[in-house]
Design a protein around this motif. Structure first.
Motif, mmCIF file in Angstrom:
data_model
loop_
_atom_site.group_PDB
_atom_site.id
_atom_site.type_symbol
_atom_site.label_atom_id
_atom_site.label_comp_id
_atom_site.label_asym_id
_atom_site.label_seq_id
_atom_site.Cartn_x
_atom_site.Cartn_y
_atom_site.Cartn_z
ATOM 1 N N ARG A 237 0.846 -1.188 0.000
ATOM 2 C CA ARG A 237 0.000 0.000 0.000
ATOM 3 C C ARG A 237 0.885 1.243 0.000
ATOM 4 N N PHE A 238 0.268 2.406 -0.131
ATOM 5 C CA PHE A 238 1.043 3.642 -0.165
ATOM 6 C C PHE A 238 0.263 4.779 0.477
ATOM 7 N N ASP A 239 0.997 5.841 0.834
ATOM 8 C CA ASP A 239 0.350 7.072 1.256
ATOM 9 C C ASP A 239 0.558 8.114 0.166
ATOM 10 N N ALA A 240 -0.097 9.259 0.285
ATOM 11 C CA ALA A 240 -0.113 10.204 -0.832
ATOM 12 C C ALA A 240 -0.288 11.639 -0.352
ATOM 13 N N SER A 241 -0.016 12.568 -1.276
ATOM 14 C CA SER A 241 -0.141 14.002 -1.023
ATOM 15 C C SER A 241 -1.064 14.619 -2.064
ATOM 16 N N ALA A 242 -1.727 15.728 -1.696
ATOM 17 C CA ALA A 242 -2.682 16.341 -2.614
ATOM 18 C C ALA A 242 -2.930 17.799 -2.253
ATOM 19 N N ILE A 243 -3.477 18.519 -3.226
ATOM 20 C CA ILE A 243 -3.952 19.883 -3.003
ATOM 21 C C ILE A 243 -5.404 19.817 -2.556
ATOM 22 N N ILE A 244 -5.727 20.523 -1.501
ATOM 23 C CA ILE A 244 -7.091 20.550 -0.991
ATOM 24 C C ILE A 244 -7.958 21.394 -1.932
ATOM 25 N N ASP A 245 -9.103 20.862 -2.317
ATOM 26 C CA ASP A 245 -9.992 21.576 -3.228
ATOM 27 C C ASP A 245 -10.430 22.897 -2.607
ATOM 28 N N GLY A 246 -10.302 23.968 -3.387
ATOM 29 C CA GLY A 246 -10.652 25.290 -2.881
ATOM 30 C C GLY A 246 -9.543 25.949 -2.088
ATOM 31 N N ALA A 247 -8.319 25.422 -2.199
ATOM 32 C CA ALA A 247 -7.179 25.981 -1.457
ATOM 33 C C ALA A 247 -7.065 27.479 -1.688
ATOM 34 N N ARG A 248 -6.880 28.218 -0.611
ATOM 35 C CA ARG A 248 -6.784 29.676 -0.717
ATOM 36 C C ARG A 248 -5.479 30.108 -1.378
ATOM 37 N N ASN A 249 -4.433 29.335 -1.160
ATOM 38 C CA ASN A 249 -3.113 29.676 -1.682
ATOM 39 C C ASN A 249 -2.736 28.689 -2.776
ATOM 40 N N LEU A 250 -3.512 28.698 -3.863
ATOM 41 C CA LEU A 250 -3.414 27.646 -4.869
ATOM 42 C C LEU A 250 -2.049 27.616 -5.555
ATOM 43 N N ASP A 251 -1.499 28.775 -5.915
ATOM 44 C CA ASP A 251 -0.208 28.789 -6.595
ATOM 45 C C ASP A 251 0.871 28.143 -5.730
ATOM 46 N N ASN A 252 0.875 28.504 -4.458
ATOM 47 C CA ASN A 252 1.888 27.940 -3.568
ATOM 48 C C ASN A 252 1.596 26.481 -3.232
ATOM 49 N N ALA A 253 0.321 26.100 -3.252
ATOM 50 C CA ALA A 253 -0.023 24.691 -3.060
ATOM 51 C C ALA A 253 0.542 23.856 -4.203
ATOM 52 N N LYS A 254 0.432 24.359 -5.440
ATOM 53 C CA LYS A 254 1.001 23.658 -6.593
ATOM 54 C C LYS A 254 2.527 23.581 -6.461
ATOM 55 N N LEU A 255 3.125 24.688 -6.072
ATOM 56 C CA LEU A 255 4.574 24.726 -5.907
ATOM 57 C C LEU A 255 5.010 23.715 -4.845
ATOM 58 N N PHE A 256 4.256 23.642 -3.751
ATOM 59 C CA PHE A 256 4.605 22.717 -2.666
ATOM 60 C C PHE A 256 4.440 21.270 -3.119
ATOM 61 N N LEU A 257 3.341 20.975 -3.826
ATOM 62 C CA LEU A 257 3.124 19.595 -4.260
ATOM 63 C C LEU A 257 4.209 19.161 -5.243
ATOM 64 N N ASP A 258 4.605 20.055 -6.142
ATOM 65 C CA ASP A 258 5.696 19.718 -7.061
ATOM 66 C C ASP A 258 6.974 19.401 -6.287
ATOM 67 N N TYR A 259 7.246 20.168 -5.243
ATOM 68 C CA TYR A 259 8.444 19.887 -4.445
ATOM 69 C C TYR A 259 8.283 18.561 -3.695
ATOM 70 N N ALA A 260 7.117 18.326 -3.095
ATOM 71 C CA ALA A 260 6.892 17.082 -2.350
ATOM 72 C C ALA A 260 7.020 15.863 -3.251
ATOM 73 N N ASN A 261 6.753 16.033 -4.549
ATOM 74 C CA ASN A 261 6.856 14.935 -5.509
ATOM 75 C C ASN A 261 8.260 14.774 -6.082
ATOM 76 N N SER A 262 9.158 15.688 -5.790
ATOM 77 C CA SER A 262 10.476 15.703 -6.417
ATOM 78 C C SER A 262 11.403 14.621 -5.854
ATOM 79 N N ALA A 263 12.442 14.301 -6.617
ATOM 80 C CA ALA A 263 13.446 13.342 -6.153
ATOM 81 C C ALA A 263 14.103 13.838 -4.865
ATOM 82 N N GLU A 264 14.337 15.140 -4.771
ATOM 83 C CA GLU A 264 14.956 15.704 -3.557
ATOM 84 C C GLU A 264 14.114 15.406 -2.328
ATOM 85 N N ALA A 265 12.810 15.642 -2.419
ATOM 86 C CA ALA A 265 11.930 15.384 -1.281
ATOM 87 C C ALA A 265 11.844 13.896 -0.967
#
Length: 320
Positions: A237-265
């Motif tokens: 099984r696995f765990d996962a990350s996501a942007i919450i629907d209706g996020a107030r800070n959508l641009d930064n939520a996208k930026l954060f998710l991209d980082y959380a998905n990166s090889a570095e993270a």
């Protein structure tokens, strides 16, 4: 407008958008403990202009919170939560095609790109080696229902912990309620999944069930514990990350998710003894190769679909 001025104007717009995505704030709901904190710290080091607020709590508590906030979201990102919780609450998350999407297999990406895999939290037994001899260890999920382990087992409450619900779901998929009830009869339950491995490590109780990532660090720190992988299989099984629907800070939520998905993270995840879902990231040192661990095909869809009914029955049994 001359072509040169047009190019300059376009460049200014692009730079402005980039700057906006690296300023302001983002609110992260973190059920992943220290592993989540490492990712948050890594993001802040890379994007110092973004202010990160963190809410640390269990998966159950955070998903209850997100459901209550559905019409007025207070968080922007949920980080490394159990996939079953996502599958049971698909309307809470926004679709986003991450810049890292090519590095993930389709089976760890949610419908319409609503979530992305984080780590593979294989479940194992943690045993205090001072309290039990090796020939006394439980070796299977079914063993945990044996009366000889009465009062020697600690588990987290599956209504409050995503990993604890995954444990219950695995037991039900392998054996059904007869074995699950026997295990419940032997166990005491905590409100925090962290208390499980901490209590075993401190010698307060003999056996717990926890993610394997929690056991290795305790061994390294000198606690008298060992990991036992159930002979009847631990669910893949696995765990996962996501942007919450209706996020107030959508641009930064996208930026954060991209980082959380990166090889570095994901290398940071591996440093906490977690197995990454990314194929290009090696398993943590000291962990048994997945090929050497008995596993079974865990039906996460069924676990999600049956979650409410299973937890209601568990609560009824627990009340008795």
């Amino acid at each position: 407008m001359t072509p040169k001025l047009g190019i300059l104007a376009l460049t200014a717009v692009l730079l402005s958008g980039s700057a906006l995505a690296q300023e302001g704030s983002v609110v992260v709901y973190n059920p992943a403990g220290d592993a989540g904190e490492l990712i948050i710290d890594g993001f802040q080091a890379k994007y110092p202009g973004v202010s990160v607020s963190t809410i640390n709590a269990g998966v159950g508590e955070l998903f209850t919170r997100m459901s209550a906030e559905k019409n007025n979201p207070q968080g922007d990102i949920i980080l490394c939560a159990s996939s079953e919780a996502f599958m049971a609450n698909p309307d809470l998350f926004a679709s986003y095609e991450s810049t890292e999407i090519a590095n993930f297999s389709a089976d760890v990406i949610g419908p319409d790109n609503t979530y992305y895999g984080c780590s593979m939290p294989l479940q194992a037994f943690i045993v205090n080696t001072n309290l039990l001899a090796e020939d006394e260890y439980p070796t299977s999920w079914e063993d945990l229902s044996d009366p000889r382990f009465a009062g020697k087992l600690v588990l987290a409450n599956p209504s409050l912990s995503g990993s604890a619900y995954a444990q219950l779901a695995q037991i039900l998929q392998l054996y059904g309620w007869d074995v699950a009830e026997g295990i419940m009869a032997n166990a005491r339950f905590t409100t925090s999944s962290q208390s499980v491995f901490q209590d075993v490590g401190r010698g307060e109780i003999e056996i717990g069930v926890t993610g394997e990532a929690n056991i290795g660090p305790m061994v390294d720190e000198g606690y008298p514990v060992t990991a036992v992988y159930p002979s009847d299989g631990t669910g893949l099984r696995f765990d996962a990350s996501a942007i919450i629907d209706g996020a107030r800070n959508l641009d930064n939520a996208k930026l954060f998710l991209d980082y959380a998905n990166s090889a570095e993270a994901h290398e940071l995840l591996v440093s906490t003894n977690r197995r990454s879902v990314r194929a290009d990231i090696a398993a943590p040192d000291g962990l048994a190769p997945t090929s050497e661990i008995v596993t079974f095909t865990y039906d996460a869809d069924a676990a999600a679909e049956n979650r409410d009914e299973a937890l209601a029955h568990w609560e009824e049994l627990f009340a008795q």
